[in-house]
Design a protein around this motif. Sequence first.
Motif, PDB file in Angstrom:
ATOM      1  N   TYR A   6       0.851  -1.258  -0.092  1.00  0.00           N
ATOM      2  CA  TYR A   6       0.013   0.023   0.137  1.00  0.00           C
ATOM      3  C   TYR A   6       0.784   1.149  -0.038  1.00  0.00           C
ATOM      4  O   TYR A   6       2.149   1.156   0.577  1.00  0.00           O
ATOM      5  N   MET A  58      -4.113  -9.557   6.808  1.00  0.00           N
ATOM      6  CA  MET A  58      -5.431  -8.746   6.618  1.00  0.00           C
ATOM      7  C   MET A  58      -5.592  -7.998   8.062  1.00  0.00           C
ATOM      8  O   MET A  58      -6.068  -6.955   8.283  1.00  0.00           O
ATOM      9  N   ILE A  59      -5.336  -8.883   9.236  1.00  0.00           N
ATOM     10  CA  ILE A  59      -5.570  -8.264  10.746  1.00  0.00           C
ATOM     11  C   ILE A  59      -4.648  -7.249  10.909  1.00  0.00           C
ATOM     12  O   ILE A  59      -4.962  -6.023  11.280  1.00  0.00           O
ATOM     13  N   THR A  60      -3.096  -7.017  10.419  1.00  0.00           N
ATOM     14  CA  THR A  60      -2.063  -6.249  10.454  1.00  0.00           C
ATOM     15  C   THR A  60      -2.678  -5.170   9.610  1.00  0.00           C
ATOM     16  O   THR A  60      -2.474  -3.852  10.046  1.00  0.00           O
ATOM     17  N   MET A  61      -3.265  -5.129   8.374  1.00  0.00           N
ATOM     18  CA  MET A  61      -3.759  -4.047   7.551  1.00  0.00           C
ATOM     19  C   MET A  61      -4.795  -3.467   8.350  1.00  0.00           C
ATOM     20  O   MET A  61      -5.160  -2.273   8.215  1.00  0.00           O
ATOM     21  N   GLN A  62      -5.622  -4.026   8.905  1.00  0.00           N
ATOM     22  CA  GLN A  62      -6.963  -3.394   9.677  1.00  0.00           C
ATOM     23  C   GLN A  62      -6.248  -2.401  10.857  1.00  0.00           C
ATOM     24  O   GLN A  62      -6.607  -1.217  10.867  1.00  0.00           O
ATOM     25  N   ARG A  63      -5.227  -2.859  11.429  1.00  0.00           N
ATOM     26  CA  ARG A  63      -4.461  -2.274  12.344  1.00  0.00           C
ATOM     27  C   ARG A  63      -3.868  -0.919  11.777  1.00  0.00           C
ATOM     28  O   ARG A  63      -3.876   0.186  12.030  1.00  0.00           O
ATOM     29  N   MET A  65      -4.502   0.601   8.838  1.00  0.00           N
ATOM     30  CA  MET A  65      -5.650   1.548   8.343  1.00  0.00           C
ATOM     31  C   MET A  65      -6.112   2.282   9.425  1.00  0.00           C
ATOM     32  O   MET A  65      -6.304   3.546   9.093  1.00  0.00           O
ATOM     33  N   ALA A  66      -6.282   1.884  10.723  1.00  0.00           N
ATOM     34  CA  ALA A  66      -6.933   2.819  11.682  1.00  0.00           C
ATOM     35  C   ALA A  66      -5.757   3.680  12.270  1.00  0.00           C
ATOM     36  O   ALA A  66      -5.948   4.546  13.089  1.00  0.00           O
ATOM     37  N   ASP A  67      -4.432   3.736  11.922  1.00  0.00           N
ATOM     38  CA  ASP A  67      -3.310   4.355  12.434  1.00  0.00           C
ATOM     39  C   ASP A  67      -3.373   5.928  12.170  1.00  0.00           C
ATOM     40  O   ASP A  67      -3.599   6.365  10.973  1.00  0.00           O
ATOM     41  N   THR A  78      -2.743  -6.476  -3.823  1.00  0.00           N
ATOM     42  CA  THR A  78      -3.162  -7.537  -2.734  1.00  0.00           C
ATOM     43  C   THR A  78      -3.332  -8.773  -3.344  1.00  0.00           C
ATOM     44  O   THR A  78      -4.246  -8.941  -4.218  1.00  0.00           O
TER      45      THR A  78
END
Length: 131
Positions: A6, A58-63, A65-67, A78
């Motif tokens: 990304y 994907m769990i890491t990407m969720q975190r 994205m919220a940073d 992807t």
Amino acid sequence: MYRVIYVSRSLIGGQQGTLTSIVQAAAARNRSATITGMLWSDDHNFVQALEGEEAAVMITMQRIMADHRHTDVEMVETRPIQAPRFGAWSMIEAGESALGDECGLFLVGLAGMTGTPARRRMREVIMRSLH
């Protein structure tokens, strides 16, 4: 194996200490999740590549994205992969190794394959980090 790449807009500017702490914290988290990756930054943007099991990535990407330290996250790639491209690093910052530069060149080549705005932005960030 799965890869996510990304590009995003940095909200930390050129704060090297903050960037170093991001890389150190990511390395610790990624090690426990068996994720490898690399981070490029040019004071205005981030480019990050992550590889590992799809669920963990994907769990890491969720975190990520919220940073609050970045915004305007755009996915460049992807997809499932056969083998990791970014070494055995849980997280490394561009410029830390010659192999890191080689991985940067891989992404520059990937960026040149299509003309999407995210890929062009990724190419610009990585080219600045290679100089």
